[in-house]
Scaffold this motif. Sequence first.
Motif, PDB file in Angstrom:
ATOM      1  N   GLN A  39      33.875  75.070  70.671  1.00 22.85           N
ATOM      2  CA  GLN A  39      35.335  75.158  70.539  1.00 22.85           C
ATOM      3  C   GLN A  39      36.020  74.065  71.362  1.00 22.85           C
ATOM      4  OE1 GLN A  39      37.273  78.465  72.465  1.00 22.85           O
ATOM      5  NE2 GLN A  39      38.939  78.468  70.957  1.00 22.85           N
ATOM      6  N   ALA A  40      35.561  73.843  72.571  1.00 24.06           N
ATOM      7  CA  ALA A  40      36.169  72.815  73.426  1.00 24.06           C
ATOM      8  C   ALA A  40      35.989  71.421  72.828  1.00 24.06           C
ATOM      9  CB  ALA A  40      35.568  72.880  74.831  1.00 24.06           C
ATOM     10  N   VAL A  41      34.818  71.149  72.257  1.00 19.29           N
ATOM     11  CA  VAL A  41      34.569  69.848  71.633  1.00 19.29           C
ATOM     12  C   VAL A  41      35.473  69.663  70.419  1.00 19.29           C
ATOM     13  CG1 VAL A  41      32.850  68.462  70.385  1.00 19.29           C
ATOM     14  CG2 VAL A  41      32.231  69.610  72.524  1.00 19.29           C
ATOM     15  N   GLN A  42      35.621  70.715  69.631  1.00 19.61           N
ATOM     16  CA  GLN A  42      36.520  70.632  68.470  1.00 19.61           C
ATOM     17  C   GLN A  42      37.948  70.348  68.910  1.00 19.61           C
ATOM     18  OE1 GLN A  42      35.735  74.402  66.560  1.00 19.61           O
ATOM     19  NE2 GLN A  42      34.108  73.550  65.283  1.00 19.61           N
ATOM     20  N   LEU A  43      38.389  70.993  69.971  1.00 18.81           N
ATOM     21  CA  LEU A  43      39.737  70.736  70.491  1.00 18.81           C
ATOM     22  C   LEU A  43      39.859  69.290  70.985  1.00 18.81           C
ATOM     23  CD1 LEU A  43      40.462  74.058  72.442  1.00 18.81           C
ATOM     24  CD2 LEU A  43      41.543  73.283  70.312  1.00 18.81           C
ATOM     25  N   ALA A  47      32.668  66.858  79.362  1.00 22.01           N
ATOM     26  CA  ALA A  47      33.722  66.773  80.381  1.00 22.01           C
ATOM     27  C   ALA A  47      33.966  65.311  80.770  1.00 22.01           C
ATOM     28  CB  ALA A  47      33.340  67.601  81.603  1.00 22.01           C
ATOM     29  N   ALA A  48      32.903  64.524  80.873  1.00 22.57           N
ATOM     30  CA  ALA A  48      33.056  63.095  81.172  1.00 22.57           C
ATOM     31  C   ALA A  48      33.853  62.417  80.072  1.00 22.57           C
ATOM     32  CB  ALA A  48      31.678  62.448  81.319  1.00 22.57           C
ATOM     33  N   TRP A  49      33.478  62.687  78.844  1.00 20.69           N
ATOM     34  CA  TRP A  49      34.143  62.090  77.684  1.00 20.69           C
ATOM     35  C   TRP A  49      35.628  62.459  77.688  1.00 20.69           C
ATOM     36  CZ3 TRP A  49      31.532  62.350  72.225  1.00 20.69           C
ATOM     37  CH2 TRP A  49      32.271  61.574  71.315  1.00 20.69           C
ATOM     38  N   SER A  50      35.919  63.705  78.008  1.00 22.16           N
ATOM     39  CA  SER A  50      37.308  64.157  78.058  1.00 22.16           C
ATOM     40  C   SER A  50      38.097  63.388  79.120  1.00 22.16           C
ATOM     41  CB  SER A  50      37.351  65.661  78.342  1.00 22.16           C
ATOM     42  OG  SER A  50      38.679  66.106  78.432  1.00 22.16           O
ATOM     43  N   HIS A  51      37.506  63.240  80.295  1.00 23.23           N
ATOM     44  CA  HIS A  51      38.176  62.470  81.357  1.00 23.23           C
ATOM     45  C   HIS A  51      38.446  61.037  80.896  1.00 23.23           C
ATOM     46  CE1 HIS A  51      36.951  65.723  84.107  1.00 23.23           C
ATOM     47  NE2 HIS A  51      37.905  65.257  84.890  1.00 23.23           N
ATOM     48  N   GLN A  69      39.505  73.495  79.175  1.00 18.10           N
ATOM     49  CA  GLN A  69      38.350  74.312  78.811  1.00 18.10           C
ATOM     50  C   GLN A  69      37.048  73.660  79.269  1.00 18.10           C
ATOM     51  OE1 GLN A  69      38.255  75.540  74.720  1.00 18.10           O
ATOM     52  NE2 GLN A  69      40.179  76.681  74.874  1.00 18.10           N
ATOM     53  N   LEU A  70      36.944  72.340  79.099  1.00 16.44           N
ATOM     54  CA  LEU A  70      35.726  71.656  79.516  1.00 16.44           C
ATOM     55  C   LEU A  70      35.558  71.688  81.026  1.00 16.44           C
ATOM     56  CD1 LEU A  70      35.818  68.748  76.954  1.00 16.44           C
ATOM     57  CD2 LEU A  70      34.008  70.481  77.166  1.00 16.44           C
ATOM     58  N   LEU A  71      36.646  71.559  81.764  1.00 12.45           N
ATOM     59  CA  LEU A  71      36.557  71.658  83.228  1.00 12.45           C
ATOM     60  C   LEU A  71      36.105  73.058  83.651  1.00 12.45           C
ATOM     61  CD1 LEU A  71      39.646  69.640  84.512  1.00 12.45           C
ATOM     62  CD2 LEU A  71      37.226  69.050  84.684  1.00 12.45           C
ATOM     63  N   ALA A  72      36.644  74.073  82.991  1.00 16.88           N
ATOM     64  CA  ALA A  72      36.244  75.449  83.305  1.00 16.88           C
ATOM     65  C   ALA A  72      34.761  75.664  82.979  1.00 16.88           C
ATOM     66  CB  ALA A  72      37.120  76.439  82.539  1.00 16.88           C
ATOM     67  N   GLU A 117      24.360  83.264  76.276  1.00 15.16           N
ATOM     68  CA  GLU A 117      23.999  81.967  75.682  1.00 15.16           C
ATOM     69  C   GLU A 117      24.842  81.675  74.441  1.00 15.16           C
ATOM     70  OE1 GLU A 117      20.173  79.755  73.728  1.00 15.16           O
ATOM     71  OE2 GLU A 117      19.823  81.233  75.308  1.00 15.16           O
ATOM     72  N   ILE A 118      25.065  82.666  73.607  1.00 18.82           N
ATOM     73  CA  ILE A 118      25.890  82.477  72.412  1.00 18.82           C
ATOM     74  C   ILE A 118      27.329  82.183  72.823  1.00 18.82           C
ATOM     75  CG2 ILE A 118      26.856  83.636  70.380  1.00 18.82           C
ATOM     76  CD1 ILE A 118      24.149  85.080  70.104  1.00 18.82           C
ATOM     77  N   GLU A 119      27.835  82.925  73.801  1.00 17.11           N
ATOM     78  CA  GLU A 119      29.200  82.697  74.291  1.00 17.11           C
ATOM     79  C   GLU A 119      29.333  81.281  74.849  1.00 17.11           C
ATOM     80  OE1 GLU A 119      32.130  84.266  77.854  1.00 17.11           O
ATOM     81  OE2 GLU A 119      30.541  85.596  77.123  1.00 17.11           O
ATOM     82  N   HIS A 120      28.323  80.840  75.614  1.00 17.54           N
ATOM     83  CA  HIS A 120      28.301  79.496  76.186  1.00 17.54           C
ATOM     84  C   HIS A 120      28.358  78.448  75.078  1.00 17.54           C
ATOM     85  CE1 HIS A 120      25.541  76.092  77.176  1.00 17.54           C
ATOM     86  NE2 HIS A 120      26.279  76.013  78.248  1.00 17.54           N
TER      87      HIS A 120
END
Length: 166
Positions: free
Chosen positions: A13-17, A46-50, A28-31, A4-7
């Motif tokens: 981290q992905a949001v910051q990127l 992931a939607a926002w990234s797309h 990262q978000l797709l993964a 859970e912490i890793e998740h």
Amino acid sequence: MSAEIEHTESLTQAVQLREQKNPRAHEQLLALAARYPQDAAIAYQAAWSHDSLGLEAQAVPFYERALDGPGLPAEDRHGAFLGLGSTLRVLGRYEAARGVLRRGLTEFPHDASLLTFLAMTLYNLGESREAVRTLLNVTAATSADQRVQAYRPAIEHYADRLDETE
């Protein structure tokens, strides 16, 4: 480190990127979305990234997953309704966009951003009178302009009577 912490750290981290417009964020978000398909927060990001990459059609299923999944915070649910409605409108799926935006308004009544995108969608559907009425009411309710506020009662009155003459 617990899963859970890793998740949580991976999503943070992905949001910051993504906020830094780093192209690695999308990968990262797709993964993460593949690894945690039931996670509404990951689906929303992931939607926002797309969307931010101009991949609107690919964003739709992620927005839908985000709205269908449990646990999405209210601010993100609002963003998902707005993102999905706006994306569907851009894709020319006006009826679906109207449905999503109205569904969003049931959870966030009188929200100016949802109403504004609904007005654009109504225009696209040929419902110009309702689009203008909606925008007039949003303007009256949200404008900080002193002159608009001075005429707010008249604007709200005539928003429902656009075709009337004295």
